[in-house]
Design an enzyme around this catalytic site. Structure first.
Site, PDB file in Angstrom:
ATOM      1  N   GLU A 207       0.812  -1.230   0.000  1.00  0.00           N
ATOM      2  CA  GLU A 207       0.000   0.000   0.000  1.00  0.00           C
ATOM      3  C   GLU A 207       0.840   1.273   0.000  1.00  0.00           C
ATOM      4  O   GLU A 207       0.607   2.173   0.820  1.00  0.00           O
ATOM      5  CB  GLU A 207      -0.965  -0.016   1.200  1.00  0.00           C
ATOM      6  CG  GLU A 207      -1.996  -1.100   1.093  1.00  0.00           C
ATOM      7  CD  GLU A 207      -3.115  -1.021   2.136  1.00  0.00           C
ATOM      8  OE1 GLU A 207      -3.003  -0.249   3.103  1.00  0.00           O
ATOM      9  OE2 GLU A 207      -4.111  -1.745   1.973  1.00  0.00           O
ATOM     10  N   TYR A 278     -11.659  -3.104   1.616  1.00  0.00           N
ATOM     11  CA  TYR A 278     -12.432  -3.554   2.778  1.00  0.00           C
ATOM     12  C   TYR A 278     -13.798  -2.903   2.688  1.00  0.00           C
ATOM     13  O   TYR A 278     -13.925  -1.767   2.221  1.00  0.00           O
ATOM     14  CB  TYR A 278     -11.730  -3.153   4.075  1.00  0.00           C
ATOM     15  CG  TYR A 278     -10.417  -3.880   4.292  1.00  0.00           C
ATOM     16  CD1 TYR A 278     -10.400  -5.173   4.805  1.00  0.00           C
ATOM     17  CD2 TYR A 278      -9.203  -3.288   3.953  1.00  0.00           C
ATOM     18  CE1 TYR A 278      -9.205  -5.859   4.994  1.00  0.00           C
ATOM     19  CE2 TYR A 278      -8.004  -3.968   4.134  1.00  0.00           C
ATOM     20  CZ  TYR A 278      -8.005  -5.251   4.659  1.00  0.00           C
ATOM     21  OH  TYR A 278      -6.829  -5.926   4.847  1.00  0.00           O
ATOM     22  N   GLU A 330      -5.691  -8.299  -0.321  1.00  0.00           N
ATOM     23  CA  GLU A 330      -6.394  -7.945   0.924  1.00  0.00           C
ATOM     24  C   GLU A 330      -7.847  -7.658   0.581  1.00  0.00           C
ATOM     25  O   GLU A 330      -8.119  -6.709  -0.157  1.00  0.00           O
ATOM     26  CB  GLU A 330      -5.780  -6.714   1.600  1.00  0.00           C
ATOM     27  CG  GLU A 330      -4.450  -6.993   2.259  1.00  0.00           C
ATOM     28  CD  GLU A 330      -3.954  -5.838   3.120  1.00  0.00           C
ATOM     29  OE1 GLU A 330      -4.775  -5.157   3.753  1.00  0.00           O
ATOM     30  OE2 GLU A 330      -2.724  -5.634   3.132  1.00  0.00           O
TER      31      GLU A 330
HETATM   32  O1  AHR Z   1      -5.228  -5.811   7.074  1.00  0.00           O
HETATM   33  C1  AHR Z   1      -5.126  -4.686   7.865  1.00  0.00           C
HETATM   34  C2  AHR Z   1      -4.382  -3.544   7.166  1.00  0.00           C
HETATM   35  O2  AHR Z   1      -5.180  -3.053   6.131  1.00  0.00           O
HETATM   36  C3  AHR Z   1      -3.099  -3.926   6.484  1.00  0.00           C
HETATM   37  O3  AHR Z   1      -2.027  -3.915   7.352  1.00  0.00           O
HETATM   38  C4  AHR Z   1      -2.959  -2.862   5.449  1.00  0.00           C
HETATM   39  O4  AHR Z   1      -2.254  -3.293   4.321  1.00  0.00           O
HETATM   40  C5  AHR Z   1      -4.381  -2.475   5.133  1.00  0.00           C
HETATM   41  O5  AHR Z   1      -4.556  -1.095   5.118  1.00  0.00           O
END
Ligand code: AHR
Length: 546
Positions: A207, A278, A330
């Site tokens: 990231e 996410y 992720e």
């Molecule tokens: O998975 C949690 C965090 O989310 C990770 O460390 C990062 O890469 C992302 O922002």
């Protein structure tokens, strides 16, 4: 177009379904139908890709209680002689995760891998600055590789391109992969590991577009650093698979531009680019609507298309014969235990960070993500559920046991049943509207969402098929008719569903069975199989075919 497909589409027309040109749904094989059961044409000779099971991988970071008191807890009655929790090992073996990303995440951008190798008593305790935690380094690369062997997963290592230099990134690859006779390979051997670890997949940092990232830098600077590092790694082994950092999510102000600029700098030296995202049932992402929430996997699908388009653009620009693949390394639901005190270890060891509690609706969406990743597996070669243990995870430990959270089940089903080829289904389903008003720009759209989302695999070696079905209808059961072509189902080997009365139901150590699978009545076996999918459910069927 085969005759079967033409007939199906004709029938689809009669039933009111249509593949509207240009509609988002048509791009993923969906048609909207105004009424009646959902239908899917399933033909094992029509497939999207050979399934690379790495798309069903996971992620383990030095964060919170993931490693310490999760994977590694010497002194625990559950620990083996190496300090590895045996109950965690048993869960991991049962899951069968094909690839595990490590050691971060944000952690990696301040990590000195040398601190985590060699005699344990000589390893320094350091202040870890991504999560403000105490890192004892008692678990490091060699322990991780040993653990991977125990749980039968392939390592996907990331190295530090934040505070780290290309030189130390390359040294890490040499430490892990060169057999002997060089400075860093001999160091590994002196640490008791005679054989190289042979790690095939590597992330070039994490990231780096994020202002929160240690060592965050502009796209072109990162692209050049990644290219320089990758070129040196190619001297060690041309065949290693190298993943550049793509955008951290779709709301970054630099989204897509970052990816383009990075790839313009390093396209020729890398093999894949990372995607992260996410999701949450939050006012900006869903307006608090569960119906909108359960459609977020289609936003993931859109992100995949957008990043793939950038890759293809740069490929064309450079007239390169190489097509990059995507590493969605992720992804998960994460919105409650996020930021503030949930992300600040206050300088302590193994703090409780990011310990998200997952409910039924989260599990349904995770099922949707699994469907999306399977559908897009012609382009997404690696996917990592973030994360695997204690931190935003399907598995959670206390001192004596391991709890399976709701999101465990859809992920476990995919791991258990998805084999062989991902089929190219043609699906028709009634839809419901979602609206843009009030939502964050990256997810704000007026659209139609199919009630039924389905993905399927077929393994030509065994003749077994798996069908993964999400019913987004919150109120009513929905029928899904599978119409088989060019093969005959002979037996339903397994048929289960995950549902509950309460969308917000969740499991705890005291009540671990609030959200668990139950048997689903299998339909009569034949070329037309009608599944009755309960309201708000995710289901799997495993079917033998001749
Ligand atoms: O998975 C949690 C965090 O989310 C990770 O460390 C990062 O890469 C992302 O922002």
């Amino acid at each position: 177009m085969s005759l079967d497909r033409r007939r199906f589409l004709t029938e689809l027309g009669k039933s009111g379904g249509a593949l509207a040109a240009g509609s988002w749904l048509s791009r993923i094989g969906y048609a909207q139908v105004s009424r009646g059961p959902a239908r899917a044409l399933i033909n094992p000779t029509r497939y999207r890709s050979e399934l690379d099971r790495r798309v069903l991988g996971a992620f383990l970071e030095h964060l919170g209680r993931a490693i310490y008191t999760g994977v590694y807890e010497p002194g625990s009655p559950k620990a083996d002689a190496n300090g590895f929790r045996t109950d965690v090992i048993a869960e991991m073996k049962a899951l069968g995760v094909p690839i595990m990303r490590y050691p971060g995440g944000n952690f990696v951008s301040g990590y000195n891998w040398l601190d985590g190798v060699g005699p344990k008593k000589e390893r320094p305790t350091v202040l870890e600055r991504a999560w403000n935690s105490l890192e004892t380094n008692q678990f490091g690369t060699n322990e991780f590789i040993e653990w991977c062997r125990l749980v039968d997963t392939e390592p996907l290592l990331a190295f530090n391109l934040g505070t780290g230099t290309p030189e130390m990134g390359v040294a890490y690859v040499e430490y892990c992969n060169v057999e002997k006779g060089t400075k860093w390979s001999e160091l590994r051997r002196s640490h008791g590991h005679q054989q190289p670890h042979n790690v095939r997949y590597w992330c070039l940092g994490n990231e780096m577009d994020g202002p929160w990232q240690i060592g965050h830098m502009p796209a072109r600077e990162y692209g050049r650093k990644a290219r320089d590092t990758a070129r040196q790694i190619r001297v060690i082994d041309r065949s290693l698979q190298l993943i550049a950092c793509g955008s951290s999510n779709t709301i970054m102000p630099t989204y897509l531009e970052w990816d383009r600029e990075v790839l313009e700098e390093c396209y020729d030296q890398v093999d894949g680019i990372s995607l992260h995202n996410y999701y949450g049932n939050t006012p900006p992402q869903t307006g608090g609507s569960t119906a909108r929430y359960l459609a977020l996997n289609l936003d993931m699908e859109r992100q995949i298309h957008e990043i793939a388009a950038v890759c293809d653009y740069v490929q064309a620009l450079r007239k390169s014969p190489k097509r990059l693949w995507l590493s969605f390394d992720e992804w998960n639901v994460w919105y409650r235990a996020r930021g503030g005190p949930f992300a600040d270890g206050k300088g302590t060891f193994a703090p409780r960070l990011l310990e998200e509690v997952y409910n039924l609706e989260d599990a349904l969406l995770v099922g949707g993500f699994v469907n999306t990743l399977l559908r897009q597996s012609d382009r997404v070669r690696i996917g990592c559920l973030a994360q695997i243990l204690n931190v935003i995870a399907p598995l959670v430990t206390n001192e004596t046991s391991v709890l399976r959270q709701s999101i465990y089940y859809p992920y476990a089903w995919a791991l258990k049943y998805a084999r062989g080829r991902v089929l190219d289904l043609t699906v028709e389903s009634e839809t419901y509207p979602i609206v843009a008003t009030g939502l964050r720009p990256d997810v704000a759209r007026d659209d139609q969402v199919p009630f039924v989302d389905v993905a399927a695999t077929h393994d030509p070696k065994t003749g077994q098929a798996s069908v993964l079905m999400l019913n987004r209808d919150l109120e009513s059961e929905r029928e899904l008719v599978l119409e088989w072509r060019d093969t005959t189902p002979t037996r339903v080997l397994a048929c289960e569903t995950l549902t509950a009365q309460d969308l917000k139901a969740f499991n705890t150590f005291e009540q671990p069975k609030q959200v668990v699978p139950r048997a689903l009545e299998p339909p009569k076996v034949g070329s037309r199989m009608a599944f009755k999918l309960p309201a708000r459910s995710y289901s799997v069927a495993h079917i033998a075919t001749s």
